[in-house]
Design an enzyme around this catalytic site. Structure first.
Site, short mmCIF file in Angstrom:
data_model
loop_
_atom_site.label_atom_id
_atom_site.label_comp_id
_atom_site.label_asym_id
_atom_site.label_seq_id
_atom_site.Cartn_x
_atom_site.Cartn_y
_atom_site.Cartn_z
N ARG A 81 0.92 -1.07 -0.06
CA ARG A 81 -0.09 0.11 0.11
C ARG A 81 0.90 1.27 0.06
NH1 ARG A 81 -3.76 -0.23 4.75
NH2 ARG A 81 -4.70 -1.90 3.54
N ARG A 150 -2.04 6.70 9.74
CA ARG A 150 -1.75 6.32 8.23
C ARG A 150 -2.04 7.26 7.39
NH1 ARG A 150 -4.22 -0.16 8.46
NH2 ARG A 150 -3.13 -0.62 10.17
N LYS A 215 -3.73 1.13 15.11
CA LYS A 215 -3.79 1.92 13.79
C LYS A 215 -4.39 3.51 14.20
CE LYS A 215 -7.89 -0.09 11.82
NZ LYS A 215 -8.17 -1.21 10.51
N LYS A 217 -5.91 7.03 12.32
CA LYS A 217 -6.51 7.84 11.06
C LYS A 217 -6.81 9.12 11.23
CE LYS A 217 -7.91 3.08 9.22
NZ LYS A 217 -9.05 2.31 8.42
N CYS A 436 -14.97 -3.47 0.05
CA CYS A 436 -13.52 -3.91 0.48
C CYS A 436 -12.98 -5.18 -0.68
CB CYS A 436 -13.48 -4.16 1.92
SG CYS A 436 -13.98 -6.07 2.30
N CYS A 442 -7.53 -11.09 1.29
CA CYS A 442 -7.72 -10.77 2.73
C CYS A 442 -7.87 -12.03 3.47
CB CYS A 442 -8.69 -9.75 2.85
SG CYS A 442 -8.82 -9.00 4.44
N CYS A 481 -15.69 -8.74 6.47
CA CYS A 481 -15.50 -9.07 7.65
C CYS A 481 -15.87 -7.74 8.60
CB CYS A 481 -14.08 -9.34 7.87
SG CYS A 481 -13.16 -8.02 8.16
N CYS A 485 -13.21 -1.80 6.52
CA CYS A 485 -12.31 -1.14 5.22
C CYS A 485 -13.30 -0.29 4.45
CB CYS A 485 -11.63 -2.08 4.77
SG CYS A 485 -10.30 -2.86 6.04
#
Length: 571
Positions: A81, A150, A215, A217, A436, A442, A481, A485
């Site tokens: 990414r 991120r 993470k 954001k 996603c 994934c 899931c 995302c």
């Protein structure tokens, strides 16, 4: 009044904390294991560190059973990414990514919901070359994943005002200033040698040796468009514009979309506005918010480690007071603002300075050549002649931006030659859908998303057409899931994968991204999905009020209750 003594949750640190502690500032043994050609995979500890370098080890799950029968290791490959604040790339950078996808990846590019590129299918022995060629194009992958800040998002549409250009510059500054200070990335991938005077003991003045619990954001929105879903961010900045000038930002904290099935201690949450700051103050605010999460986030249970849980556990006002104490000054009172949508504006739009901007619909964000649709080739040819920039939107689309009047004709010819779509001839429902990656790459996916949603939309479109709703925008989000995302909890119709072919179905999010959805049906397949939507969409067509969005209707009609806060998402 005695100030509340803040503390992090008790409990033994998770194994990921051990990995980071022992990693020598994110190095681990990555340099050595990436040279090992015995296996296409890498050890789990190094894979955990690999995220901080912008990559995950995956395998092709479509091939798992067959390879097991052949007694072969899984078909390991890496997802890579790019860090690209604001989603802005030059045509030259687009051509590099296009070329690398062919040379080292699976031939396709994925446009993510954080306004950047993902490549899939990269083999271990090609990773270093790929990253080096990305670096040569003045891009990088550092901190695109991992327990750090991120890719910083910002409003994609450059046509509205000079403010968008200014906001983009702030997103770049935040992205660069909040990077980890470790030189691990440069040593491992770019062959940087330590020079005389390099300190033996590294420091991470903001992150510390353990980085963040999870993470983090950040996104910047420019009203009236909430195209980046600012309330889904750990830290959101809402631009306040007066008389065409950016005067500052409202600050919102504590958003996040992920959760775990069956665990009511986990939930999506929306960020809440706590005040207003001047543009020059946003870095200081971002840094101090990150240090609060560093110090008080949950390092024992990763599923409860996002900043939203820290805010909810400590209390919004307590976190605000802690922030102001660390800043040494107080936030001003939040300024009025208004959002009216969270989608993209398709087709050609004339912007400031006489420049044109073309937004193209990219279904599922997958840039590939198909048998009857040469999308990747068409975009490559546009990039070869384009002299402006290319912007990736948070809705997985592309803006061919800052097109001169002279170039517009040529780009239009290429759009027509390759049949690229600006969304004019497809339903508003399809234009408002995102998904996603999910299967096959994934490892977290429980069900299909990107590969399945277009087929499901085909069938929902029949219902939409029957009810005269083809031009009615209804946001639809699908994830394989519960990690969120594709921001499933902000879809007026949302699907979360539960098992192969089975989804939890959610309704009732706000069209402007200001309210979460609520579960409507659990663990249902396609037949039940279509049956339920046939009833609800028919009612919407007949009973809706003037200009009433679908998400508002299902609440007013009592079909689902409004989710007033993430803490009652499961109620």
């Amino acid at each position: 009044m005695v100030k509340q003594k803040l503390k992090a949750p008790e409990g033994a640190p998770s194994d990921v904390e051990r990995i980071k502690r022992e990693s020598n500032f994110l190095r681990g043994t990555l340099k050595e294991v990436m040279l090992d050609r015995i296996s296409a995979g890498i050890p789990d500890d190094d894979n955990r560190l690999m995220k901080h370098h912008g990559s995950y080890l995956q395998d092709d799950r479509d091939l798992r059973n067959e390879r097991q029968k052949q007694k072969l290791e899984p078909a390991y490959q890496f997802m890579l990414r790019v860090r690209m604040p604001g989603g802005v790339a030059t045509p030259e950078q687009w051509l590099v990514m296009d070329d690398l996808a062919e040379k080292y990846g699976n031939g396709t590019l994925k446009l993510t919901t954080r306004e950047t590129f993902q490549m899939h299918g990269i083999l271990k022995w090609n990773m270093k070359s790929t990253i080096q060629e990305i670096h040569a194009a003045l891009l990088d992958t550092i901190a695109a994943c991992g327990d750090v800040n991120r890719n910083v998002m910002c409003a994609s549409n450059p046509y509205q005002s000079e403010v968008h250009a200014e906001v983009y510059e702030w997103s770049k500054k935040l992205s660069n200033d909040l990077l980890p200070r470790t030189r691990a990335y440069h040593e491992i991938w770019l062959d940087e040698e330590k020079v005389a005077g390099t300190p033996e003991v590294e420091e991470e003045p903001m992150y510390g040796p353990l980085y963040l619990p999870r993470k983090f954001k950040i996104g910047i929105a420019v009203p009236p468009s909430n195209d980046i879903d600012v309330f889904s961010q750990d830290l959101g900045f809402i631009a306040i514009v007066e008389e065409g000038k950016l005067i500052g930002f409202n600050v919102a904290i504590g958003g996040g979309m992920g959760m775990s099935h069956g665990d009511k201690e986990t939930y999506p949450q929306l960020a809440k506005v706590i005040g207003f700051v001047k543009p020059t103050q946003i870095y200081d605010v971002a840094e101090k918010v990150i240090t609060i999460q560093r110090d008080y986030g949950n390092r024992s249970e990763r599923k409860n480690a996002r900043f939203k849980y820290t805010v909810d556990r400590l209390g919004l006002e307590t976190v605000k007071e802690e922030l102001e104490e660390r800043l040494g000054w107080n936030l001003d009172e939040a300024r009025p603002y208004h959002f009216d949508n969270n989608g993209d504006r398709y087709g050609w739009v004339k912007g400031i300075g006489g420049k044109w901007h073309l937004t193209l619909f990219i279904e599922g964000g997958r840039v590939a050549d198909f048998d009857d649709y040469k999308l990747k080739t068409g975009l490559r040819e546009i990039a070869k002649v384009h002299t402006g920039d290319i912007r990736l939107t948070s809705n997985q689309n592309i803006i061919i931006a800052n097109v001169s009047a002279q170039k517009k004709k040529k780009i239009n010819e290429l759009v027509e030659q390759y049949g690229l779509t600006d969304g004019e001839h497809i339903s508003a429902l399809r234009r408002s859908s995102i998904a996603c990656v999910a299967l096959p790459t994934c490892g977290l996916a429980m069900a299909e998303a990107e590969r399945y949603l277009p087929r499901l939309v085909d069938k929902i479109e029949d219902i939409v057409d029957e009810n005269g709703l083809r031009d009615k925008e209804i946001t639809i989000r699908m994830t394989g899931c519960p990690n969120g995302c594709a921001r499933h909890a902000l879809g007026e119709i949302g699907f979360i994968g539960k098992a192969p072919g089975k989804y939890n179905m959610y309704l009732g999010a706000a069209h402007d991204g200001s309210r979460l959805s609520k579960m409507y049906r659990e663990n249902i397949g396609e037949e039940e999905i279509l049956s339920e939507l046939r009833v609800v969409l028919s009612r919407y067509a007949k009973e809706r009020q003037q200009d009433e969005h679908f998400g508002d209707f299902v609440i007013r009609a009592g079909i689902v209750q409004a989710t007033t806060d993430g803490t009652n998402f499961h109620e």
